[in-house]
Design a protein around this motif. Sequence first.
Motif, PDB file in Angstrom:
ATOM      1  N   GLU A 168       0.867  -1.139   0.118  1.00  0.00           N
ATOM      2  CA  GLU A 168       0.036  -0.042   0.098  1.00  0.00           C
ATOM      3  C   GLU A 168       0.940   1.203  -0.057  1.00  0.00           C
ATOM      4  O   GLU A 168       0.693   2.288  -0.627  1.00  0.00           O
ATOM      5  CB  GLU A 168      -0.949   0.071   1.104  1.00  0.00           C
ATOM      6  N   LEU A 199       0.664   4.377  -2.841  1.00  0.00           N
ATOM      7  CA  LEU A 199       0.508   5.663  -2.502  1.00  0.00           C
ATOM      8  C   LEU A 199       0.417   6.800  -3.742  1.00  0.00           C
ATOM      9  O   LEU A 199      -0.550   7.741  -3.885  1.00  0.00           O
ATOM     10  CB  LEU A 199       1.212   5.994  -1.346  1.00  0.00           C
ATOM     11  N   PRO A 200       1.716   6.808  -4.356  1.00  0.00           N
ATOM     12  CA  PRO A 200       1.758   7.996  -5.213  1.00  0.00           C
ATOM     13  C   PRO A 200       0.709   7.521  -6.487  1.00  0.00           C
ATOM     14  O   PRO A 200       0.342   8.747  -7.128  1.00  0.00           O
ATOM     15  CB  PRO A 200       3.313   7.711  -5.752  1.00  0.00           C
ATOM     16  N   ILE A 255      -2.210   6.415  -6.204  1.00  0.00           N
ATOM     17  CA  ILE A 255      -3.603   6.880  -5.658  1.00  0.00           C
ATOM     18  C   ILE A 255      -3.730   8.460  -6.175  1.00  0.00           C
ATOM     19  O   ILE A 255      -4.673   8.824  -6.833  1.00  0.00           O
ATOM     20  CB  ILE A 255      -3.743   6.603  -4.235  1.00  0.00           C
TER      21      ILE A 255
END
Lengths: 236, 411
Positions: free
Chosen positions: A104, A108-109, A111
Amino acid sequence: MALIEANNLTKLYRMGDETVHALAGVSFAIPQRDYCAIVGPSGSGKSTLMNILGGLDTPSSGGITIAGNDIGEMSDDDLAVFRNQTIGFVFQSFNLLPRLTALENVELPMIYGGVLPKERHERAAALLQRVGLGERMGHRPTQLSGGQQQRVAIARALAGQPALILADEPTGALDTNTGIEILGLFSQLNKEGATIVIVTHDHDVARATKRTIEMRDGHIVSDELNDRSARHDANV
Amino acid sequence: MMRTSDLISSAGRALRANPMRSALTALGVIIGVASVVAMVALGSGAQAQVERSIASLGSNLLIVVPGAMRGGGGVRGQAGAGGGFDSLTLDDAAAIAQLENVAVVAPSQRARAQVIANGANWNPEVNGVTPDFLIARDWNIAQGRMFDETEERQARRVIVLGNTVAINLFPNMDPVGQTVRMNGGTYEVIGVLESKGQSGFQDQDDIVLAPLSTVKRRIAGRRGRGDTVSQISVKAQSEDVLSRLQEDVENTLRQRHRTREGEDDFTVQNLSSISETMAQTTGVFTALLGGISAVSLLVGGIGIMNIMLVSVTERTREIGLRKALGARQSDILHQFGLEAVTLSVAGGIIGLVIGVAGAWGMTTLFNLPLVVSPLNAGLAIAFSGLVGVVFGAYPAWRAAKLDPIEALRRE
Ligand SMILES: Nc1ncnc2c1ncn2[C@@H]1O[C@H](COP(=O)(O)OP(=O)(O)O)[C@@H](O)[C@H]1O
Ligand SMILES: [Mg+2]
């Protein structure tokens, strides 16, 4: 055209009556596929330069283009998109989110890049495989060693397929052997085509790169190819 | 730009990371919404009860009583200020019956009497009426029958019992056909009225109906004898003509009594206008209760703001990192705003459930109808969401404005 072109960059900080020239007019160019170290004593302006290269800060004057983007002219939101699409950050203290798993954290980037979940998972998994953590995807940062955490951070930096990887003291929190492993990973990534800039005060780290830019009091005092890697390159 | 589903899962994750804190923060909103919902439901229940009990007196009904109304307000006319108790007569009733738009006119005479049956005794209101009384008051017979015109005219000793009287005098048997004693006389029970329930604090079923002439002759005191009556019920043909009929009745009586407006010795009560006034009064009461409880919702909102500010401070580094990785100001704003709204809406939903349960408990206790409209429920949820937006906005804005360099440097 070089990937980074900096022209007479300055950055001033005003502290009351006093003005600090964190950058006092620096010019340099970094071509694609370069692997470069910025060294200098504490307070010489390394982090300031790094923040500008990463689109976290803007210069007081001077011109800077990175992968065709004129950083000095961009709005906050444009800079956010620029950081997401063009820059991969690696920090001294890893900066992983403790509540998220390795996978996860790498996602993140993506997302913020609006990548769909399925593609995100696949890319993040492939990147963790790539940095040698295929077996640890579901682990949280606290369940990983420092070296493993920095590998997750490097996988995260690669997630947006960035034109430039910026690493601020990436080995500063690691023991010597683990530091060497991480530098080995950078070398390999560079051979595969990544452009990498490492900020460090450690000359041993600098020697592992191809090129060393030395700063002092906001100026560049030297900019040289490293013998060993030059030799190494010549051998290839 | 962050996708909505990612925004929601990230807010949910952040709230689950501190379940105890999230629950306690939501508790403020839970209490606020629960008390608003319960208070409004209770007030609406009281309002419905007032409307229902006034409506149960009869529809399209004017009630004429002797004496001028004091102060011009109140539900039950306090007779006696001007003109005395005996200003209304049977002839007045006959005159009113001649007016246009009248459906039924029913004069009646009240009295008190001890009613004895099977060794039990009871002290109800005894009302001498004509058969039309039941039509005027929209009242039905549950068992047996009502006395007819002939029985009324002949002053027969027959009575119809209200539900409360029937239950108390004849707990285990059919009262119809039984006899009771009143003021030394023997009366036959020929019917039992349908139950009407409470009107305010008065039990409308605590009543005995007897023929008007019987009451005048045998039960009422000296005062009740003769031509006077204690009340005239006038039913209009429709709601629309009620006010006009009220004026006509007033004018007719003024003519007959030779009084001028302002010096009347009678009062005409319009039950629908009284009902309206009462509904307005309880409406104001409901709004007041709701408003007071809304203050606790406000306190809940401040609790959310407080915790969100703490959370932004604690997560400064996370915010800096997210920005470095490409989060825009709007992404951070939405993430923290959504956390606040999620807290408040979750609190609102739980509060709604608790509030309805509480309202159910209280209305059951006070014997009121439970009134929870879907509109009010929706409003409660929407309002709690609004609380989240209003009190979450400032912390979220603070988070969005953080300088990523500063934020990342923070330990
Ligand atoms: N936000 C700031 N406000 C004021 N002065 C600053 C700020 N950031 C850096 N400086 C000053 O600029 C100079 C360069 O700092 P920095 O770029 O952090 O150096 P380095 O990373 O090489 O140690 C230092 O003198 C530092 O005190
Ligand atoms: Mg520094």
